[in-house]
Design a protein around this motif. Sequence first.
Motif, PDB file in Angstrom:
ATOM      1  N   MET A   1       0.780  -0.793  -0.204  1.00 53.17           N
ATOM      2  CA  MET A   1       0.394   0.303   0.628  1.00 53.17           C
ATOM      3  C   MET A   1       1.323   1.511   0.159  1.00 53.17           C
ATOM      4  N   SER A   2       0.398   1.979  -0.928  1.00 56.91           N
ATOM      5  CA  SER A   2       1.684   3.595  -0.871  1.00 56.91           C
ATOM      6  C   SER A   2       0.855   4.117  -0.597  1.00 56.91           C
ATOM      7  N   THR A   3      -0.156   4.365  -0.002  1.00 60.71           N
ATOM      8  CA  THR A   3      -0.726   6.005   1.033  1.00 60.71           C
ATOM      9  C   THR A   3      -1.481   5.186   2.010  1.00 60.71           C
ATOM     10  N   LEU A   4      -1.219   5.421   2.970  1.00 59.23           N
ATOM     11  CA  LEU A   4      -2.521   4.926   4.386  1.00 59.23           C
ATOM     12  C   LEU A   4      -3.213   6.503   4.665  1.00 59.23           C
ATOM     13  N   ARG A   5      -4.978   6.118   4.729  1.00 60.22           N
ATOM     14  CA  ARG A   5      -5.170   7.077   5.080  1.00 60.22           C
ATOM     15  C   ARG A   5      -6.076   6.952   6.741  1.00 60.22           C
ATOM     16  N   VAL A   6      -5.822   7.472   7.816  1.00 57.40           N
ATOM     17  CA  VAL A   6      -5.528   7.485   9.241  1.00 57.40           C
ATOM     18  C   VAL A   6      -7.117   8.646   9.264  1.00 57.40           C
ATOM     19  N   LEU A   7      -8.253   8.010   9.899  1.00 60.28           N
ATOM     20  CA  LEU A   7      -9.049   8.729  10.391  1.00 60.28           C
ATOM     21  C   LEU A   7      -8.252   8.823  12.639  1.00 60.28           C
ATOM     22  N   GLY A   8      -7.837  10.458  12.625  1.00 65.88           N
ATOM     23  CA  GLY A   8      -7.628  10.491  13.736  1.00 65.88           C
ATOM     24  C   GLY A   8      -8.327  10.889  15.358  1.00 65.88           C
ATOM     25  N   ILE A   9      -8.900  10.598  15.469  1.00 65.41           N
ATOM     26  CA  ILE A   9      -9.660  11.137  17.179  1.00 65.41           C
ATOM     27  C   ILE A   9      -9.499  11.365  18.169  1.00 65.41           C
ATOM     28  N   ASP A  10      -9.914  13.295  18.681  1.00 71.47           N
ATOM     29  CA  ASP A  10      -8.973  13.776  20.129  1.00 71.47           C
ATOM     30  C   ASP A  10     -10.095  13.677  20.630  1.00 71.47           C
ATOM     31  N   PRO A  11     -10.512  12.902  21.669  1.00 72.55           N
ATOM     32  CA  PRO A  11     -11.494  12.509  22.006  1.00 72.55           C
ATOM     33  C   PRO A  11     -12.384  13.580  23.549  1.00 72.55           C
ATOM     34  N   GLY A  12     -13.628  13.688  23.124  1.00 68.88           N
ATOM     35  CA  GLY A  12     -13.966  14.522  24.331  1.00 68.88           C
ATOM     36  C   GLY A  12     -15.758  14.970  24.294  1.00 68.88           C
ATOM     37  N   LEU A  13     -16.259  14.836  24.948  1.00 66.75           N
ATOM     38  CA  LEU A  13     -17.747  15.323  24.939  1.00 66.75           C
ATOM     39  C   LEU A  13     -17.918  16.517  24.191  1.00 66.75           C
ATOM     40  N   THR A  14     -17.892  17.903  24.239  1.00 65.07           N
ATOM     41  CA  THR A  14     -17.741  18.807  24.353  1.00 65.07           C
ATOM     42  C   THR A  14     -17.469  19.383  22.643  1.00 65.07           C
ATOM     43  N   ARG A  15     -15.865  18.883  22.946  1.00 64.47           N
ATOM     44  CA  ARG A  15     -15.401  19.017  20.985  1.00 64.47           C
ATOM     45  C   ARG A  15     -15.094  17.480  20.613  1.00 64.47           C
ATOM     46  N   CYS A  16     -14.657  16.799  20.403  1.00 60.75           N
ATOM     47  CA  CYS A  16     -14.074  16.087  19.600  1.00 60.75           C
ATOM     48  C   CYS A  16     -13.879  16.483  18.321  1.00 60.75           C
ATOM     49  N   GLY A  17     -12.676  16.150  19.017  1.00 61.69           N
ATOM     50  CA  GLY A  17     -11.571  16.180  17.208  1.00 61.69           C
ATOM     51  C   GLY A  17     -11.861  14.980  16.438  1.00 61.69           C
ATOM     52  N   VAL A  18     -11.656  15.432  14.620  1.00 66.16           N
ATOM     53  CA  VAL A  18     -11.708  14.104  14.330  1.00 66.16           C
ATOM     54  C   VAL A  18     -10.565  15.142  12.770  1.00 66.16           C
ATOM     55  N   GLY A  19      -9.987  14.262  12.335  1.00 64.27           N
ATOM     56  CA  GLY A  19      -9.121  14.549  12.066  1.00 64.27           C
ATOM     57  C   GLY A  19      -8.107  13.482  10.736  1.00 64.27           C
ATOM     58  N   ILE A  20      -8.487  13.522   9.340  1.00 65.45           N
ATOM     59  CA  ILE A  20      -7.835  12.076   8.260  1.00 65.45           C
ATOM     60  C   ILE A  20      -6.835  12.651   7.439  1.00 65.45           C
ATOM     61  N   VAL A  21      -5.856  11.950   7.417  1.00 67.15           N
ATOM     62  CA  VAL A  21      -4.779  12.702   6.300  1.00 67.15           C
ATOM     63  C   VAL A  21      -4.752  11.225   5.720  1.00 67.15           C
ATOM     64  N   ASP A  22      -3.619  11.625   4.766  1.00 64.22           N
ATOM     65  CA  ASP A  22      -3.333  10.223   3.808  1.00 64.22           C
ATOM     66  C   ASP A  22      -1.650  10.648   3.763  1.00 64.22           C
ATOM     67  N   VAL A  23      -1.018   9.876   3.997  1.00 63.23           N
ATOM     68  CA  VAL A  23       0.374   8.891   4.586  1.00 63.23           C
ATOM     69  C   VAL A  23       1.392   8.279   3.946  1.00 63.23           C
ATOM     70  N   ASP A  24       2.601   9.350   3.396  1.00 64.46           N
ATOM     71  CA  ASP A  24       2.792   8.371   1.323  1.00 64.46           C
ATOM     72  C   ASP A  24       4.056   7.845   2.452  1.00 64.46           C
TER      73      ASP A  24
END
Length: 192
Positions: free
Chosen positions: A1-24
């Motif tokens: 696999m040349s690129t990996l797509r990862v969903l990162g989660i910064d958990p929280g009840l009021t604000r839950c961060g959600v970020g997705i990146v592709d990394v080669d």
Amino acid sequence: MSTLRVLGIDPGLTRCGVGIVDVDRARRATLVHVGVVRTPPDSDIAERLAGIAAGIRTAIDEHRPEAVAVERVFAQQNRQTVMGTAQASGVALLIAAEAGLPAATHTPSEVKAAVTGYGSADKRQVQSMIARILRLDAPPQPADAADALAIALCHAWRRDGASVAGGAAQTPAQRAWADAERVARMYVRPNR
């Protein structure tokens, strides 16, 4: 696999961060998605957790990550905050399992070391490095969004321990992180 797509989660009840990146394989990262799932503090806990679950499911459905990384919950002085964060983390891990995605947790210091080279970096330093790594005009706001991206990057960069340890195509932060891991392994003794 040349690129990996990862969903990162910064958990929280009021604000839950959600970020997705592709990394080669050369460790170059590209922003796919960033956002924050918000829930009202005066809502019932079950409704808040359902809202977080819906936001994470939407991100998975729309962007199809291949892995999920969640910040590991650490004890804080405020017990209520820790409980809410732990509950949001559990929801994130459950959603990943339901989607058939591999999931991992990373400590805040692991994440900071991965993106800044310093495990005690502050929020501004993390945000600044995320903007630099992802070639953004400005750091992601709020900090929860930047943290989610940092968690995703940490996970993607750890996927191939041989490359991290070998030093090929590493950023200065990744080299510092690999050095710190080598030193830590020297001092870890197996239990007898």
